[in-house]
Design an enzyme around this catalytic site. Structure first.
Site, PDB file in Angstrom:
ATOM      1  N   SER A   1      40.420  54.727 127.419  1.00 43.56           N
ATOM      2  CA  SER A   1      40.013  54.789 128.837  1.00 43.56           C
ATOM      3  C   SER A   1      38.734  55.598 128.904  1.00 43.56           C
ATOM      4  O   SER A   1      38.514  56.501 128.076  1.00 43.56           O
ATOM      5  CB  SER A   1      41.102  55.486 129.658  1.00 43.56           C
ATOM      6  OG  SER A   1      40.588  55.906 130.910  1.00 43.56           O
TER       7      SER A   1
ATOM      8  N   TYR B   1      45.721  63.322 129.989  1.00 42.85           N
ATOM      9  CA  TYR B   1      45.543  61.889 129.673  1.00 42.85           C
ATOM     10  C   TYR B   1      44.188  61.681 128.986  1.00 42.85           C
ATOM     11  O   TYR B   1      44.091  60.990 127.970  1.00 42.85           O
ATOM     12  CB  TYR B   1      45.642  61.119 130.984  1.00 42.85           C
ATOM     13  CG  TYR B   1      45.321  59.650 130.947  1.00 42.85           C
ATOM     14  CD1 TYR B   1      46.234  58.717 130.450  1.00 42.85           C
ATOM     15  CD2 TYR B   1      44.117  59.169 131.471  1.00 42.85           C
ATOM     16  CE1 TYR B   1      45.933  57.353 130.463  1.00 42.85           C
ATOM     17  CE2 TYR B   1      43.821  57.816 131.494  1.00 42.85           C
ATOM     18  CZ  TYR B   1      44.728  56.914 130.987  1.00 42.85           C
ATOM     19  OH  TYR B   1      44.446  55.564 131.010  1.00 42.85           O
TER      20      TYR B   1
END
Ligand code: NAP
Length: 254
Positions: A146, A159
């Site tokens: 990501s 994350y």
């Protein structure tokens, strides 16, 4: 159905988190390309719904939590019992629980986010690469990272750390496994329209704010990620390894 051809006919492809969102669309496109597809997820009912959606005879489902060693072992042993090989692994599972201030986060939450995103990718890559090393034609691993792994984003701190770890794991595995004809790459999308990010894109004000930072003027649809993933799994990417392909509509270019 896609008109693009990736040369993945009869390849055995494992897609983690293939029961919804981006993983489900990766599985759908792999089936369209005539690959033999295995999807895994934690919830049996979501897997069953995905199998029905994809056409039950086209896909094999295995219930597995990818951060649990025994589940991952069972996943790959089941695939080997059925197909006898693994050609492609798509490490697609990812999750986030909002962490407003990483320095104040409970260790258990840190572990949960790192385990699912990073350790799960390690465990599945370990199993797949052991199998691929024994195969004459090696294999391909594609990790779903990501852009949160490249830029500190509010609420996505742990994350982001995990995704940055996935990008480094991609480089490390690529360098170690190149001699076994195993290529390892990743894609790093910006926001994609799935359940995962629904709280953001379903809010008109937040959506408009996000879109202002994306030169192509929209968020990604799952298919925007599917094609880069299949490209990296295909022979067209024959001289690419250890790389992360950013799929963000130009967001990180400005
Ligand atoms: N959507 C975005 O905006 C976006 C942006 C950038 C990157 N990504 C990345 O893209 C990937 C896919 O995201 P998505 O949006 O498609 O997510 P999603 O819609 O939440 O789907 C996640 C999938 O993973 C499975 N899963 C979750 N935890 C699991 C675990 N511990 N073990 C096995 N399966 C598990 C889920 O099934 P169960 O719940 O049944 O386990 C589901 O099939 C992730 O790596 C995510 O970080 C997403």
């Amino acid at each position: 159905m896609s008109t693009l051809h990736y040369g993945l006919e009869d390849k055995v492809a494992v897609v983690t988190g293939g029961s919804r969102g981006i993983g489900l669309e990766i599985a759908r496109e792999l089936i369209a390309q005539k690959a033999r597809v295995v999807i895994c997820g934690r919830k049996i009912e979501t897997l069953s719904a995905a199998a029905e959606d994809l056409g039950c005879s086209e896909v094999m489902t295995v219930q597995a939590h990818i951060a649990k060693e025994a589940d991952v072992e069972n996943l790959f042993k089941t695939v080997m019992d059925t197909f006898g090989r693994v050609d492609v692994l798509i490490n697609n599972v990812g999750m986030n629980l909002m962490t407003p201030f990483v320095a104040d986060t409970e260790f258990s939450l840190w572990q949960k986010i790192i385990d699912t995103n990073l350790s799960g990718t390690f465990l599945c890559s370990r199993w797949a690469s052991r199998i691929m090393r024994e195969q004459q034609k090696g294999g391909r691993i594609v990790n779903v990272s990501s852009i949160a792994g490249r830029k500190a984003s509010p609420g996505m701190g742990i994350y982001g750390v995990a995704k940055a770890g996935i990008e480094m794991l991609t480089k490390v595995l690529a360098s170690e496994l190149a001699g076994f004809n195993i290529q390892v790459n990743a894609v790093a999308p910006s926001m994609v329209r799935t359940e995962f990010s629904q709280p953001f894109w379903s809010n008109k004000d937040i959506y408009e704010q996000i879109v202002r930072s994306i030169p192509l003027g929209r968020i990604a649809e799952p298919m925007d990620v599917v094609h880069p993933v299949l490209f990296l799994a295909s022979d067209a990417a024959g001289f690419i390894t250890g790389q992360t392909l950013v799929v963000d509509g130009g967001a990180t270019a400005i």
